[in-house]
Scaffold this active site. Structure first.
Site, mmCIF file in Angstrom:
data_model
loop_
_atom_site.group_PDB
_atom_site.id
_atom_site.type_symbol
_atom_site.label_atom_id
_atom_site.label_comp_id
_atom_site.label_asym_id
_atom_site.label_seq_id
_atom_site.Cartn_x
_atom_site.Cartn_y
_atom_site.Cartn_z
ATOM 1 N N ARG A 152 0.845 -1.185 0.000
ATOM 2 C CA ARG A 152 0.000 0.000 0.000
ATOM 3 C C ARG A 152 0.887 1.245 0.000
ATOM 4 N NH1 ARG A 152 -2.597 -1.225 5.977
ATOM 5 N NH2 ARG A 152 -0.719 -0.877 7.233
ATOM 6 N N THR B 297 3.122 4.125 1.006
ATOM 7 C CA THR B 297 3.989 4.314 2.176
ATOM 8 C C THR B 297 4.533 5.725 2.283
ATOM 9 O OG1 THR B 297 5.991 3.685 0.967
ATOM 10 C CG2 THR B 297 4.735 1.895 2.020
ATOM 11 N N TRP C 62 13.031 3.445 -10.995
ATOM 12 C CA TRP C 62 12.319 3.186 -12.247
ATOM 13 C C TRP C 62 13.101 3.704 -13.448
ATOM 14 C CZ3 TRP C 62 8.944 -0.381 -12.612
ATOM 15 C CH2 TRP C 62 8.125 -0.708 -11.521
ATOM 16 N N SER D 79 6.235 -1.934 -17.971
ATOM 17 C CA SER D 79 5.260 -0.855 -17.863
ATOM 18 C C SER D 79 3.994 -1.334 -17.156
ATOM 19 C CB SER D 79 4.914 -0.330 -19.261
ATOM 20 O OG SER D 79 3.874 0.624 -19.205
ATOM 21 N N HIS E 269 4.699 -1.660 -13.448
ATOM 22 C CA HIS E 269 4.734 -0.308 -12.873
ATOM 23 C C HIS E 269 3.314 0.217 -12.669
ATOM 24 C CE1 HIS E 269 6.803 3.919 -13.156
ATOM 25 N NE2 HIS E 269 6.259 3.699 -11.981
ATOM 26 N N ARG F 158 -1.754 9.740 -11.808
ATOM 27 C CA ARG F 158 -0.941 8.680 -12.411
ATOM 28 C C ARG F 158 -1.487 8.198 -13.754
ATOM 29 N NH1 ARG F 158 2.523 6.397 -8.314
ATOM 30 N NH2 ARG F 158 2.039 7.244 -6.252
ATOM 31 N N CYS G 61 12.716 1.956 0.504
ATOM 32 C CA CYS G 61 11.579 1.632 1.378
ATOM 33 C C CYS G 61 11.497 0.117 1.515
ATOM 34 C CB CYS G 61 10.291 2.184 0.754
ATOM 35 S SG CYS G 61 8.755 1.467 1.382
ATOM 36 N N CYS H 209 8.305 -1.504 0.161
ATOM 37 C CA CYS H 209 8.338 -1.463 -1.308
ATOM 38 C C CYS H 209 9.340 -2.476 -1.840
ATOM 39 C CB CYS H 209 8.714 -0.061 -1.792
ATOM 40 S SG CYS H 209 7.716 1.274 -1.092
#
Length: 468
Positions: free
Chosen positions: A187, A189, A200, A252, A255, A287, A394, A397
């Protein structure tokens, strides 16, 4: 009479103008239309359409898959979150509490999972444990049985196999710990900005077969990009071979899926009484809205569906591995293990029934020498991406990044192991093709994340329907 006809003709003319939209303003485009303008119809390089995937996933597959992933076998994942980044040293560790991962205490993990006995039947436990212990010692002990010696050599060969698309963690390392995925959900963060962009950027710029002269759309670390750069990028992408184009679309899509999760489980309220997580439609729009992302967001959502098809196809191909009577989802609880295997097979048979599977036979189908080189490049690029996950600042993550890249890597391994799967013995260990528990857990949880994303898109479509 003439006046009456004139009135009638004038009245009909007004109706015509109104119906064509010229008698007043066109209704403004909704946020749902802007985000999902390309997310319909057939997918590129596929014979499948978005609507078929939505119906199959949301109403047939997702509920049963979620139940499976809540079981003990799939909720505990062993991972080393302390591996150093192999590419750069200046990692800024996220200090936010939502970035932290809470590992399991030893007594929280079922004994059957902590042992080496997850691979095959309970009767085979002694052989497997003896085999893996010998392998850890780095030599084949001549005092071992002939069968065990053979197994050691075969599994060592597998571990060094060119069919592996990920650099897996050393789960025997003292730094490797079990994590309960249900207690450490993916989720939002708060991990964002230059550090996240750098991850990325390295993935896209250095591992997606893209020359430096081609500028990627919406690259936050590049300046002065315009419409011409976007057109150049997609002209270049369409000119690639199907394998390299698919590689970009998989990354992609991954992501995009991660961004959907972060928008769907966003921290909406944080008080001393409680934390409230839920859908953040503003975050989703930032996004994926076509206007806010200069047309890039809807393309990324379409790539998410492409990723779904690839992983779905892998699950359909690996069914024979799990159907063998010797295979168990072993945790030590015989009743639950048997029930979970039945549920797993039920899911995989449902997956196999999907009518519009992706046809992977178009991959690496040209000249054999060139095809083998392309496959190796494909594998090495993806393997590199799995290593980049150790650079994520993170920890939560990093956990989900490592799991999802390993899951996709396992899916690719399955797709390109068709002959090995077909030649598996009906019983006993499969030396030519086998999956470790790590690979199995990551494969199904990674697909569970993609499946969740597809379901969440329907939720966001409804939430954005009346927003302009």
């Amino acid at each position: 009479m003439g006046r009456r006809w004139g009135f009638l003709i004038g009245f009909l003319g007004v109706l015509c103008l109104l119906s064509s939209g010229h008698g007043g303003q066109q209704p403004p485009e909704t946020a749902a239309q802007r985000c999902f303008c390309q997310v319909s119809g057939y997918l590129d390089d596929c014979t499948c359409d978005v609507e078929t995937i939505d119906r199959f996933n949301n109403y047939k597959l997702f509920p049963r898959l979620q139940k499976l992933l809540e079981s003990d076998y799939f909720r505990y994942y062993k991972v080393n979150l302390k591996r150093p980044c192999p590419f750069w040293n200046d990692i800024n560790q996220c200090g936010r509490r939502d970035c932290a991962v809470k590992p399991c205490q030893s007594d929280e993990v079922p004994d059957g999972i902590k042992s080496a006995s997850y691979k095959y039947s309970e009767e085979a436990n002694n052989l497997i444990e003896e085999c893996e212990q010998a392998e850890r010692l780095g030599a084949v002990d001549e005092s071992l049985s002939e069968e065990t010696q053979k197994a050691v050599l075969q599994w060592t060969k597998h571990d060094d196999s060119s069919d592996n698309f990920c650099e897996a963690d050393d789960i025997q390392s003292p730094d490797a710990e079990y994590v309960d995925l249900l207690l450490n959900p993916e989720r939002y963060t708060g991990y964002k900005g230059p550090d996240a962009w750098k991850i990325w950027n390295v993935i896209y710029e250095e591992n997606c077969f893209k020359p430096q002269t081609i500028k990627r759309p919406l690259n936050p670390l590049a300046s002065g990009q315009g419409k011409s750069e976007e057109n150049t990028f997609y002209s270049w992408l369409e000119g690639l071979c199907v394998e390299k184009r698919a590689f970009y679309r998989l990354i992609s899509g991954l992501h995009a899926s991660i961004n959907v999760h972060l928008s769907a489980r966003y921290l909406l309220q944080d008080t001393w009484l409680e934390k409230k997580w839920g859908h953040n439609i503003t975050e989703f729009q930032q996004r994926f809205d076509a206007i806010l992302t200069e047309g890039e967001g809807p393309r990324r959502l379409k790539n998410l569906y492409f990723l779904y098809l690839i992983e779905l196809r892998a699950l359909s191909k690996v069914l024979p591995f799990f159907e063998r009577p010797d295979f168990q989802l072993f945790t030590g609880n015989k009743v639950q293990d048997a029930e979970n295997k039945m549920l797993l097979l039920d899911i995989l048979h449902e997956v196999k029934s999907f009518p519009l599977h992706f046809d992977e036979n178009s991959f690496f189908a040209g000249d054999k020498k060139e095809a083998n080189k392309l496959k190796e490049d494909f594998r090495l690029h993806f393997r590199n991406i799995s290593r980049i996950m150790d650079c994520v600042g993170c920890f939560k993550c990093r956990l989900w990044g490592k799991l999802q890249t390993q899951g996709l890597g396992t899916a690719l391994k399955i797709l390109f192991s068709e002959k090995l799967i077909a030649n598996m013995p009906e019983s006993g260990p499969s030396y030519e093709f086998h999956l470790t528990r790590q690979e199995i857990v990551s494969l199904f949880n990674a697909f569970g994340r993609i499946s969740t994303s597809v379901g969440e898109l329907e939720n966001f479509r409804n939430l954005l329907q009346n927003i302009h």
